[in-house]
Design a protein around this motif. Structure first.
Motif, PDB file in Angstrom:
ATOM      1  N   ASN A   1     -10.046 -13.702 -31.111  1.00 55.06           N
ATOM      2  CA  ASN A   1      -9.088 -13.782 -30.022  1.00 55.06           C
ATOM      3  C   ASN A   1      -8.824 -12.379 -29.467  1.00 55.06           C
ATOM      4  OD1 ASN A   1      -6.564 -14.012 -28.546  1.00 55.06           O
ATOM      5  ND2 ASN A   1      -6.294 -15.981 -29.560  1.00 55.06           N
ATOM      6  N   LYS A   2      -8.859 -12.232 -28.154  1.00 56.39           N
ATOM      7  CA  LYS A   2      -8.641 -10.912 -27.539  1.00 56.39           C
ATOM      8  C   LYS A   2      -7.235 -10.376 -27.771  1.00 56.39           C
ATOM      9  CE  LYS A   2     -12.260 -10.374 -24.290  1.00 56.39           C
ATOM     10  NZ  LYS A   2     -12.687 -10.079 -22.958  1.00 56.39           N
ATOM     11  N   ASN A   3      -6.310 -11.220 -28.257  1.00 53.20           N
ATOM     12  CA  ASN A   3      -4.962 -10.744 -28.573  1.00 53.20           C
ATOM     13  C   ASN A   3      -4.931  -9.891 -29.841  1.00 53.20           C
ATOM     14  OD1 ASN A   3      -3.752 -11.954 -26.363  1.00 53.20           O
ATOM     15  ND2 ASN A   3      -3.418 -13.864 -27.445  1.00 53.20           N
ATOM     16  N   ILE A   4      -5.978  -9.945 -30.635  1.00 49.20           N
ATOM     17  CA  ILE A   4      -6.046  -9.103 -31.838  1.00 49.20           C
ATOM     18  C   ILE A   4      -6.592  -7.742 -31.418  1.00 49.20           C
ATOM     19  CG2 ILE A   4      -7.117  -8.800 -34.095  1.00 49.20           C
ATOM     20  CD1 ILE A   4      -7.085 -11.783 -34.440  1.00 49.20           C
ATOM     21  N   LYS A   5      -5.895  -6.703 -31.789  1.00 46.13           N
ATOM     22  CA  LYS A   5      -6.299  -5.352 -31.392  1.00 46.13           C
ATOM     23  C   LYS A   5      -7.698  -5.037 -31.893  1.00 46.13           C
ATOM     24  CE  LYS A   5      -1.579  -3.683 -31.439  1.00 46.13           C
ATOM     25  NZ  LYS A   5      -0.600  -2.881 -32.172  1.00 46.13           N
ATOM     26  N   SER A   6      -8.545  -4.553 -31.006  1.00 40.08           N
ATOM     27  CA  SER A   6      -9.952  -4.307 -31.345  1.00 40.08           C
ATOM     28  C   SER A   6     -10.135  -3.218 -32.400  1.00 40.08           C
ATOM     29  CB  SER A   6     -10.753  -3.962 -30.095  1.00 40.08           C
ATOM     30  OG  SER A   6     -10.261  -2.775 -29.513  1.00 40.08           O
ATOM     31  N   ASP A   7      -9.151  -2.352 -32.589  1.00 42.57           N
ATOM     32  CA  ASP A   7      -9.297  -1.318 -33.615  1.00 42.57           C
ATOM     33  C   ASP A   7      -8.881  -1.825 -35.003  1.00 42.57           C
ATOM     34  OD1 ASP A   7      -6.554  -1.414 -33.232  1.00 42.57           O
ATOM     35  OD2 ASP A   7      -6.305   0.750 -32.997  1.00 42.57           O
ATOM     36  N   SER A   8      -8.522  -3.111 -35.117  1.00 46.76           N
ATOM     37  CA  SER A   8      -8.133  -3.657 -36.414  1.00 46.76           C
ATOM     38  C   SER A   8      -9.269  -4.429 -37.092  1.00 46.76           C
ATOM     39  CB  SER A   8      -6.897  -4.556 -36.281  1.00 46.76           C
ATOM     40  OG  SER A   8      -7.187  -5.677 -35.487  1.00 46.76           O
TER      41      SER A   8
ATOM     42  N   ALA B   1     -19.226  -6.312 -40.255  1.00 45.75           N
ATOM     43  CA  ALA B   1     -19.925  -5.847 -41.456  1.00 45.75           C
ATOM     44  C   ALA B   1     -21.430  -5.917 -41.199  1.00 45.75           C
ATOM     45  CB  ALA B   1     -19.546  -6.709 -42.657  1.00 45.75           C
ATOM     46  N   LYS B   2     -22.165  -5.017 -41.785  1.00 48.83           N
ATOM     47  CA  LYS B   2     -23.611  -4.943 -41.552  1.00 48.83           C
ATOM     48  C   LYS B   2     -24.360  -5.842 -42.535  1.00 48.83           C
ATOM     49  CE  LYS B   2     -23.234  -0.373 -39.621  1.00 48.83           C
ATOM     50  NZ  LYS B   2     -23.459   1.039 -39.748  1.00 48.83           N
ATOM     51  N   VAL B   3     -24.321  -7.145 -42.282  1.00 52.08           N
ATOM     52  CA  VAL B   3     -25.060  -8.110 -43.092  1.00 52.08           C
ATOM     53  C   VAL B   3     -26.357  -8.416 -42.345  1.00 52.08           C
ATOM     54  CG1 VAL B   3     -25.034 -10.384 -44.162  1.00 52.08           C
ATOM     55  CG2 VAL B   3     -22.899  -9.104 -43.927  1.00 52.08           C
ATOM     56  N   ASP B   4     -27.499  -8.093 -42.962  1.00 53.42           N
ATOM     57  CA  ASP B   4     -28.791  -8.297 -42.319  1.00 53.42           C
ATOM     58  C   ASP B   4     -29.234  -9.742 -42.520  1.00 53.42           C
ATOM     59  OD1 ASP B   4     -31.167  -7.831 -40.986  1.00 53.42           O
ATOM     60  OD2 ASP B   4     -32.178  -7.089 -42.772  1.00 53.42           O
ATOM     61  N   SER B   5     -28.735 -10.627 -41.668  1.00 54.28           N
ATOM     62  CA  SER B   5     -29.025 -12.053 -41.799  1.00 54.28           C
ATOM     63  C   SER B   5     -28.754 -12.739 -40.475  1.00 54.28           C
ATOM     64  CB  SER B   5     -28.117 -12.664 -42.867  1.00 54.28           C
ATOM     65  OG  SER B   5     -28.204 -14.070 -42.840  1.00 54.28           O
ATOM     66  N   ARG B   6     -29.575 -13.717 -40.141  1.00 55.25           N
ATOM     67  CA  ARG B   6     -29.271 -14.526 -38.965  1.00 55.25           C
ATOM     68  C   ARG B   6     -28.369 -15.695 -39.332  1.00 55.25           C
ATOM     69  NH1 ARG B   6     -33.860 -18.511 -37.127  1.00 55.25           N
ATOM     70  NH2 ARG B   6     -34.507 -19.374 -39.103  1.00 55.25           N
ATOM     71  N   ASN B   7     -28.085 -15.838 -40.639  1.00 56.03           N
ATOM     72  CA  ASN B   7     -27.267 -16.934 -41.143  1.00 56.03           C
ATOM     73  C   ASN B   7     -25.820 -16.552 -41.438  1.00 56.03           C
ATOM     74  OD1 ASN B   7     -29.486 -18.830 -41.343  1.00 56.03           O
ATOM     75  ND2 ASN B   7     -30.198 -17.574 -43.041  1.00 56.03           N
ATOM     76  N   VAL B   8     -25.533 -15.260 -41.487  1.00 61.16           N
ATOM     77  CA  VAL B   8     -24.204 -14.797 -41.900  1.00 61.16           C
ATOM     78  C   VAL B   8     -23.663 -13.803 -40.882  1.00 61.16           C
ATOM     79  CG1 VAL B   8     -22.852 -13.653 -43.698  1.00 61.16           C
ATOM     80  CG2 VAL B   8     -24.837 -15.059 -44.340  1.00 61.16           C
ATOM     81  N   THR B   9     -22.478 -14.088 -40.374  1.00 60.79           N
ATOM     82  CA  THR B   9     -21.747 -13.145 -39.532  1.00 60.79           C
ATOM     83  C   THR B   9     -20.487 -12.783 -40.297  1.00 60.79           C
ATOM     84  OG1 THR B   9     -22.531 -14.356 -37.595  1.00 60.79           O
ATOM     85  CG2 THR B   9     -20.774 -12.740 -37.238  1.00 60.79           C
ATOM     86  N   SER B  10     -20.163 -11.507 -40.378  1.00 65.04           N
ATOM     87  CA  SER B  10     -19.023 -11.088 -41.180  1.00 65.04           C
ATOM     88  C   SER B  10     -18.232 -10.001 -40.466  1.00 65.04           C
ATOM     89  CB  SER B  10     -19.515 -10.577 -42.537  1.00 65.04           C
ATOM     90  OG  SER B  10     -18.431 -10.242 -43.358  1.00 65.04           O
ATOM     91  N   LEU B  11     -16.917 -10.158 -40.459  1.00 66.85           N
ATOM     92  CA  LEU B  11     -16.009  -9.160 -39.883  1.00 66.85           C
ATOM     93  C   LEU B  11     -15.016  -8.718 -40.940  1.00 66.85           C
ATOM     94  CD1 LEU B  11     -15.122 -10.771 -36.431  1.00 66.85           C
ATOM     95  CD2 LEU B  11     -16.872  -9.071 -36.913  1.00 66.85           C
ATOM     96  N   ILE B  12     -14.657  -7.452 -40.891  1.00 71.31           N
ATOM     97  CA  ILE B  12     -13.647  -6.903 -41.783  1.00 71.31           C
ATOM     98  C   ILE B  12     -12.418  -6.578 -40.947  1.00 71.31           C
ATOM     99  CG2 ILE B  12     -13.046  -5.010 -43.333  1.00 71.31           C
ATOM    100  CD1 ILE B  12     -16.109  -4.812 -43.922  1.00 71.31           C
ATOM    101  N   PHE B  13     -11.295  -7.157 -41.325  1.00 72.50           N
ATOM    102  CA  PHE B  13     -10.020  -6.951 -40.638  1.00 72.50           C
ATOM    103  C   PHE B  13      -9.158  -6.033 -41.496  1.00 72.50           C
ATOM    104  CE2 PHE B  13     -11.707 -10.814 -38.998  1.00 72.50           C
ATOM    105  CZ  PHE B  13     -11.337 -10.815 -37.672  1.00 72.50           C
ATOM    106  N   LYS B  14      -8.595  -5.000 -40.858  1.00 71.04           N
ATOM    107  CA  LYS B  14      -7.709  -4.076 -41.556  1.00 71.04           C
ATOM    108  C   LYS B  14      -6.403  -3.970 -40.783  1.00 71.04           C
ATOM    109  CE  LYS B  14     -11.097  -1.337 -43.984  1.00 71.04           C
ATOM    110  NZ  LYS B  14     -11.521  -0.009 -44.379  1.00 71.04           N
ATOM    111  N   PHE B  15      -5.356  -4.441 -41.430  1.00 70.64           N
ATOM    112  CA  PHE B  15      -4.013  -4.352 -40.870  1.00 70.64           C
ATOM    113  C   PHE B  15      -3.208  -3.403 -41.754  1.00 70.64           C
ATOM    114  CE2 PHE B  15      -5.596  -8.643 -39.778  1.00 70.64           C
ATOM    115  CZ  PHE B  15      -5.608  -8.510 -38.403  1.00 70.64           C
ATOM    116  N   PRO B  16      -2.052  -2.955 -41.320  1.00 69.14           N
ATOM    117  CA  PRO B  16      -1.303  -1.978 -42.114  1.00 69.14           C
ATOM    118  C   PRO B  16      -1.052  -2.396 -43.566  1.00 69.14           C
ATOM    119  CG  PRO B  16      -0.358  -2.140 -39.940  1.00 69.14           C
ATOM    120  CD  PRO B  16      -1.408  -3.214 -40.031  1.00 69.14           C
ATOM    121  N   GLN B  17      -0.793  -3.666 -43.820  1.00 73.15           N
ATOM    122  CA  GLN B  17      -0.450  -4.074 -45.182  1.00 73.15           C
ATOM    123  C   GLN B  17      -1.494  -4.948 -45.863  1.00 73.15           C
ATOM    124  OE1 GLN B  17       3.417  -5.847 -44.890  1.00 73.15           O
ATOM    125  NE2 GLN B  17       4.379  -3.949 -44.268  1.00 73.15           N
TER     126      GLN B  17
END
Length: 147
Positions: free
Chosen positions: A75-82, A86-102
């Protein structure tokens, strides 16, 4: 609208590579209801590696070679710097890492071809080389019984 005390609202959908299903998903899912959409077997335009999306979402595709079998919409409401992909070399897996203050979290959208262990092998290799630093949430279409 982003708060570390508010849980991320996620949705998973297998679109069966159908343009109709993909179109219905992105045109009827209200961005006010979800933060993340994990999609397996997305519709991909012929000869391309991309699909359709509305301006309310940022698209992240699996990084492996060939037609991607998973993607994540943020969702574009989530700040893009958060978050970052992740660099998963696969066409089967998409992975994102979310970092919030807490809190931090890694979300994976995973597709597994029926009758194979392909995504298990790819994900295991990635996790062995890059041990997770955060709790993980897996969404997916695993197509195999695990006992």
């Amino acid at each position: 609208t982003e708060s570390p005390l508010t849980p991320l609202r996620t949705l998973h959908q297998n679109c069966r590579r159908s343009r109709t299903v993909m179109s219905a998903l992105i045109n009827t899912t209200d961005p006010a209801d979800y933060d993340i959409i994990c999609i397996t077997e997305p519709f991909i335009y012929s000869g391309h590696r991309f699909t359709m999306a509305t301006p309310s979402w940022v698209s992240f595709y699996a990084r492996g070679t060939g037609r991607p079998r998973s993607l994540i919409l943020v969702n574009k409401n989530i700040k893009s710097d958060s978050y970052r992909q992740a660099k998963v070399d696969s066409r089967n897996v998409t992975s994102l890492i979310f970092k919030f203050p807490q809190v931090s979290l890694q979300i994976c959208s995973i597709y597994n071809e029926p009758g194979t262990n392909e995504h298990y092998d790819e994900l295991s290799r990635h996790l062995f080389l890059n041990p997770p630093e955060h709790p993980m949430l897996w969404h997916g279409d695993f197509n195999k019984r695990v006992y």
